[in-house]
Motif scaffolding. Structure first.
Motif, PDB file in Angstrom:
ATOM      1  N   ALA A   1     -43.169  27.670  23.388  1.00 34.21           N
ATOM      2  CA  ALA A   1     -44.580  28.030  23.548  1.00 34.21           C
ATOM      3  C   ALA A   1     -44.970  28.088  25.024  1.00 34.21           C
ATOM      4  O   ALA A   1     -45.642  29.025  25.461  1.00 34.21           O
ATOM      5  CB  ALA A   1     -45.465  27.021  22.809  1.00 34.21           C
ATOM      6  N   HIS A   2     -44.495  27.117  25.814  1.00 36.30           N
ATOM      7  CA  HIS A   2     -44.815  27.112  27.241  1.00 36.30           C
ATOM      8  C   HIS A   2     -44.159  28.296  27.945  1.00 36.30           C
ATOM      9  O   HIS A   2     -44.768  28.926  28.816  1.00 36.30           O
ATOM     10  CB  HIS A   2     -44.367  25.804  27.884  1.00 36.30           C
ATOM     11  N   ALA A   3     -42.901  28.590  27.574  1.00 34.21           N
ATOM     12  CA  ALA A   3     -42.201  29.716  28.199  1.00 34.21           C
ATOM     13  C   ALA A   3     -42.902  31.034  27.885  1.00 34.21           C
ATOM     14  O   ALA A   3     -43.048  31.902  28.752  1.00 34.21           O
ATOM     15  CB  ALA A   3     -40.746  29.759  27.723  1.00 34.21           C
ATOM     16  N   LEU A   4     -43.345  31.175  26.649  1.00 32.65           N
ATOM     17  CA  LEU A   4     -44.042  32.396  26.262  1.00 32.65           C
ATOM     18  C   LEU A   4     -45.381  32.517  26.978  1.00 32.65           C
ATOM     19  O   LEU A   4     -45.750  33.612  27.434  1.00 32.65           O
ATOM     20  CB  LEU A   4     -44.252  32.426  24.744  1.00 32.65           C
ATOM     21  N   GLU A   5     -46.099  31.418  27.081  1.00 39.83           N
ATOM     22  CA  GLU A   5     -47.403  31.461  27.745  1.00 39.83           C
ATOM     23  C   GLU A   5     -47.266  31.851  29.213  1.00 39.83           C
ATOM     24  O   GLU A   5     -48.136  32.519  29.768  1.00 39.83           O
ATOM     25  CB  GLU A   5     -48.097  30.105  27.607  1.00 39.83           C
ATOM     26  N   ALA A   6     -46.139  31.447  29.830  1.00 40.73           N
ATOM     27  CA  ALA A   6     -45.912  31.825  31.216  1.00 40.73           C
ATOM     28  C   ALA A   6     -45.705  33.325  31.358  1.00 40.73           C
ATOM     29  O   ALA A   6     -45.868  33.878  32.449  1.00 40.73           O
ATOM     30  CB  ALA A   6     -44.693  31.075  31.770  1.00 40.73           C
ATOM     31  N   ARG A   7     -45.345  33.991  30.279  1.00 41.62           N
ATOM     32  CA  ARG A   7     -45.179  35.441  30.285  1.00 41.62           C
ATOM     33  C   ARG A   7     -46.372  36.174  29.678  1.00 41.62           C
ATOM     34  O   ARG A   7     -46.357  37.392  29.551  1.00 41.62           O
ATOM     35  CB  ARG A   7     -43.922  35.826  29.494  1.00 41.62           C
ATOM     36  N   GLY A   8     -47.379  35.435  29.244  1.00 44.38           N
ATOM     37  CA  GLY A   8     -48.557  36.088  28.686  1.00 44.38           C
ATOM     38  C   GLY A   8     -48.519  36.265  27.186  1.00 44.38           C
ATOM     39  O   GLY A   8     -49.202  37.143  26.647  1.00 44.38           O
ATOM     40  N   TYR A   9     -47.739  35.437  26.468  1.00 40.78           N
ATOM     41  CA  TYR A   9     -47.650  35.523  25.002  1.00 40.78           C
ATOM     42  C   TYR A   9     -47.967  34.152  24.412  1.00 40.78           C
ATOM     43  O   TYR A   9     -47.619  33.111  24.989  1.00 40.78           O
ATOM     44  CB  TYR A   9     -46.245  35.956  24.569  1.00 40.78           C
ATOM     45  N   TYR A  10     -48.588  34.165  23.224  1.00 45.48           N
ATOM     46  CA  TYR A  10     -49.031  32.923  22.598  1.00 45.48           C
ATOM     47  C   TYR A  10     -48.571  32.895  21.146  1.00 45.48           C
ATOM     48  O   TYR A  10     -48.760  33.875  20.408  1.00 45.48           O
ATOM     49  CB  TYR A  10     -50.559  32.793  22.672  1.00 45.48           C
ATOM     50  N   LEU A  11     -47.955  31.779  20.747  1.00 45.46           N
ATOM     51  CA  LEU A  11     -47.472  31.636  19.373  1.00 45.46           C
ATOM     52  C   LEU A  11     -48.643  31.545  18.396  1.00 45.46           C
ATOM     53  O   LEU A  11     -49.665  30.935  18.691  1.00 45.46           O
ATOM     54  CB  LEU A  11     -46.606  30.390  19.244  1.00 45.46           C
ATOM     55  N   ALA A  12     -48.440  32.155  17.227  1.00 45.89           N
ATOM     56  CA  ALA A  12     -49.481  32.119  16.200  1.00 45.89           C
ATOM     57  C   ALA A  12     -48.839  32.227  14.830  1.00 45.89           C
ATOM     58  O   ALA A  12     -47.642  32.540  14.686  1.00 45.89           O
ATOM     59  CB  ALA A  12     -50.481  33.257  16.412  1.00 45.89           C
ATOM     60  N   ARG A  13     -49.661  31.956  13.800  1.00 47.47           N
ATOM     61  CA  ARG A  13     -49.210  32.036  12.408  1.00 47.47           C
ATOM     62  C   ARG A  13     -49.623  33.397  11.848  1.00 47.47           C
ATOM     63  O   ARG A  13     -50.802  33.712  11.743  1.00 47.47           O
ATOM     64  CB  ARG A  13     -49.843  30.904  11.590  1.00 47.47           C
ATOM     65  N   GLY A  14     -48.615  34.207  11.490  1.00 51.71           N
ATOM     66  CA  GLY A  14     -48.904  35.513  10.930  1.00 51.71           C
ATOM     67  C   GLY A  14     -48.998  35.473   9.419  1.00 51.71           C
ATOM     68  O   GLY A  14     -48.985  34.396   8.804  1.00 51.71           O
ATOM     69  N   ASP A  15     -49.063  36.640   8.817  1.00 55.40           N
ATOM     70  CA  ASP A  15     -49.124  36.682   7.359  1.00 55.40           C
ATOM     71  C   ASP A  15     -47.742  36.421   6.768  1.00 55.40           C
ATOM     72  O   ASP A  15     -46.721  36.585   7.418  1.00 55.40           O
ATOM     73  CB  ASP A  15     -49.663  38.035   6.881  1.00 55.40           C
ATOM     74  N   ARG A  16     -47.734  35.993   5.506  1.00 54.80           N
ATOM     75  CA  ARG A  16     -46.513  35.674   4.762  1.00 54.80           C
ATOM     76  C   ARG A  16     -45.636  34.653   5.488  1.00 54.80           C
ATOM     77  O   ARG A  16     -44.408  34.704   5.413  1.00 54.80           O
ATOM     78  CB  ARG A  16     -45.709  36.943   4.466  1.00 54.80           C
ATOM     79  N   GLY A  17     -46.276  33.755   6.205  1.00 57.78           N
ATOM     80  CA  GLY A  17     -45.549  32.667   6.831  1.00 57.78           C
ATOM     81  C   GLY A  17     -44.729  33.067   8.045  1.00 57.78           C
ATOM     82  O   GLY A  17     -43.898  32.283   8.516  1.00 57.78           O
ATOM     83  N   ARG A  18     -44.951  34.262   8.578  1.00 58.49           N
ATOM     84  CA  ARG A  18     -44.194  34.684   9.752  1.00 58.49           C
ATOM     85  C   ARG A  18     -44.755  34.037  11.009  1.00 58.49           C
ATOM     86  O   ARG A  18     -45.943  33.748  11.099  1.00 58.49           O
ATOM     87  CB  ARG A  18     -44.231  36.199   9.897  1.00 58.49           C
ATOM     88  N   ILE A  19     -43.867  33.814  11.977  1.00 62.25           N
ATOM     89  CA  ILE A  19     -44.277  33.309  13.286  1.00 62.25           C
ATOM     90  C   ILE A  19     -44.324  34.496  14.232  1.00 62.25           C
ATOM     91  O   ILE A  19     -43.364  35.261  14.355  1.00 62.25           O
ATOM     92  CB  ILE A  19     -43.295  32.240  13.791  1.00 62.25           C
ATOM     93  N   VAL A  20     -45.448  34.666  14.901  1.00 64.35           N
ATOM     94  CA  VAL A  20     -45.654  35.837  15.750  1.00 64.35           C
ATOM     95  C   VAL A  20     -46.056  35.394  17.144  1.00 64.35           C
ATOM     96  O   VAL A  20     -46.389  34.231  17.383  1.00 64.35           O
ATOM     97  CB  VAL A  20     -46.730  36.774  15.159  1.00 64.35           C
ATOM     98  N   ALA A  21     -46.001  36.358  18.069  1.00 62.93           N
ATOM     99  CA  ALA A  21     -46.501  36.150  19.426  1.00 62.93           C
ATOM    100  C   ALA A  21     -47.639  37.134  19.667  1.00 62.93           C
ATOM    101  O   ALA A  21     -47.553  38.296  19.286  1.00 62.93           O
ATOM    102  CB  ALA A  21     -45.383  36.366  20.441  1.00 62.93           C
ATOM    103  N   VAL A  22     -48.691  36.659  20.275  1.00 61.99           N
ATOM    104  CA  VAL A  22     -49.853  37.491  20.582  1.00 61.99           C
ATOM    105  C   VAL A  22     -49.956  37.615  22.092  1.00 61.99           C
ATOM    106  O   VAL A  22     -49.915  36.612  22.810  1.00 61.99           O
ATOM    107  CB  VAL A  22     -51.148  36.870  20.015  1.00 61.99           C
ATOM    108  N   ASP A  23     -50.052  38.869  22.587  1.00 59.14           N
ATOM    109  CA  ASP A  23     -50.138  39.050  24.027  1.00 59.14           C
ATOM    110  C   ASP A  23     -51.594  39.087  24.487  1.00 59.14           C
ATOM    111  O   ASP A  23     -52.516  38.945  23.689  1.00 59.14           O
ATOM    112  CB  ASP A  23     -49.371  40.298  24.477  1.00 59.14           C
ATOM    113  N   THR A  24     -51.807  39.285  25.768  1.00 63.20           N
ATOM    114  CA  THR A  24     -53.148  39.205  26.330  1.00 63.20           C
ATOM    115  C   THR A  24     -54.030  40.378  25.927  1.00 63.20           C
ATOM    116  O   THR A  24     -55.227  40.370  26.211  1.00 63.20           O
ATOM    117  CB  THR A  24     -53.069  39.148  27.860  1.00 63.20           C
ATOM    118  N   GLN A  25     -53.440  41.384  25.275  1.00 61.36           N
ATOM    119  CA  GLN A  25     -54.235  42.492  24.765  1.00 61.36           C
ATOM    120  C   GLN A  25     -54.485  42.379  23.269  1.00 61.36           C
ATOM    121  O   GLN A  25     -55.036  43.274  22.648  1.00 61.36           O
ATOM    122  CB  GLN A  25     -53.532  43.818  25.065  1.00 61.36           C
TER     123      GLN A  25
END
Length: 426
Positions: free
Chosen positions: A198-222
């Motif tokens: 999570a910290h590594a992704l945030e340093a690149r502008g991505y944030y972990l989140a819970r998607g549909d059907r139990g998927r793990i996704v990354a959300v960017d600044t847009q």
């Protein structure tokens, strides 16, 4: 030379792709075995023949991509195509060969009809990828080109390959998919836990989140959402094993609100400024590119016309060496005419070879000029990406500071509440 082939139908769409104006130079090199003299007409002709069979994927389309820094002559492409035909069982089949140039890179497309007109059956393309891979390795070794790691060992293939769905998703986000995929994979490789990831992704502008059907996704600044397992090339269960229960992650909606707040409140103006600077520089470079392409096209057209005029003059001069009338008849009877014809044919072949070499020299010189400009374009883009990465790291730092401030504020409120409660009890 990378060889990428596949069976397909859709003659009309393929013809449009081969002649698309997005390429800086499009050259129809050969149309063989067709009555038509255009790419569109030839491929539609192949489609018409296929209707007498049950074959739906009646074409075999192949791209031949040499190393971008090598100057590869037309004869090398032609020899490779002949060897490919033999390996795949397509020798003698009708074909179309088109050269494309873009960003200083030159590659060829060859499309064959798979239908044998005598038997009205389609050539089976069994193990075509294995055969093409073997031939590709042979070409790299024969010409002394540096072989890509992925060709040496398929397990080392570049992770930056992406499919069409990933490409268009990245285009909507206004980012290069290669940057996105590399960032997500590098973050995964550099982390050994969900928190570290999570910290590594945030340093690149991505944030972990819970998607549909139990998927793990990354959300960017847009606010664009990327299925993490898909983009890093792993199974969903492997991602869950490192990160843990997806229910512990915030929802996509909550994450989007958080990111939007961060960007709006802190760095949206800065990102916009960087983007504007890049747009100005990119527009200037694009103007140089368009001017260069137009100049190269004009130079090639003038060069081809000069070669045609010279070829006509030389042909007339060679023809004038044949004597006419009774002297010409005498030359035929004595065999002098036949000897002269053989000599003239050798001269014509030498002139054709000279013309091909001269044109190849022109193409190679223009490619080197275009590659130099492309390096400037790529460097400008890399600078833009680096600057955005720096701003994203600042976003990550600011987000952590806000979270810490929130936690401190909540702790302070809780301590004050307990203190008031004790005073009331006393």
């Amino acid at each position: 030379m990378i060889l990428d082939g596949n069976q397909r139908g859709g003659a009309r769409d393929l013809a449009v792709h081969l002649m698309k104006p997005e390429n800086e130079h499009v050259e129809i090199h050969e149309i063989r075995g067709f009555m038509a003299d255009t790419v569109s007409g030839a491929l539609r002709e192949a489609e018409a023949v296929s209707r007498g069979t049950r074959c739906h994927q009646h074409l075999y389309s192949l791209s031949l991509s040499p190393p971008e820094t090598e100057n590869v002559s037309v004869s090398v492409f032609e020899a490779a195509i002949e060897r490919i035909e033999e390996r795949l069982g397509l020798s003698g089949h009708p074909r179309v060969v088109v050269f494309h140039e873009k960003k200083g890179r030159r590659h060829a497309h060859c499309v064959w009809s798979r239908i044998d007109a005598d038997t009205m059956t389609a050539v089976r393309m069994s193990h075509d990828r294995r055969k093409l891979g073997a031939l590709s390795r042979e070409l790299y070794l024969e010409h002394g080109w540096k072989m890509p790691e992925g060709l040496i060992d398929p397990a080392l293939r570049s992770p930056l390959n992406f499919d069409r769905k990933e490409w268009f998703q990245a285009q909507r986000a206004g980012k290069d998919p290669r940057d996105i995929k590399a960032a997500l994979q590098q973050c995964w490789a550099a982390s050994d836990s969900g928190k570290a990831l999570a910290h590594a992704l945030e340093a690149r502008g991505y944030y972990l989140a819970r998607g549909d059907r139990g998927r793990i996704v990354a959300v960017d600044t847009q606010g664009e959402v990327y299925a993490l397992a898909r983009w890093i090339g792993l199974k969903t269960k492997d991602v869950r094993q490192r990160i843990g229960d997806p229910d512990t992650l915030p929802s996509v909606e909550d994450t989007r609100h958080k990111v939007a707040s961060l960007v709006r409140d802190r760095l949206s103006d800065f990102i916009g400024s960087v983007t504007e600077d890049f747009a100005r520089a990119a527009a200037q470079l694009e103007g140089q590119r368009l001017a260069m392409v137009e100049r190269h096209r004009s130079d090639r057209s003038a060069f081809d016309e000069a070669q045609r005029q010279r070829a006509d003059d030389e042909a007339r001069q060679r023809a004038s060496r044949f004597r006419k009338g009774l002297l010409g008849l005498w030359d035929r009877l004595t065999g002098k005419h036949a000897k002269l014809r053989e000599e003239i044919e050798r001269e014509a072949d030498a002139c054709a070879l000279r013309d091909a070499q001269e044109r190849q020299t022109l193409v190679d010189r223009q490619r080197q000029e275009r590659l130099a400009l492309q390096k400037e374009i790529d460097e400008e883009r890399r600078m833009h990406v680096r600057e955005l990465a720096r701003l994203h790291r600042e976003i990550s730092r600011t987000a952590r500071m806000q979270e810490q401030d929130q936690a401190i504020s909540v702790g302070s409120n809780e301590r004050r509440r307990r203190s008031r409660h004790r005073r009331l009890e006393l």
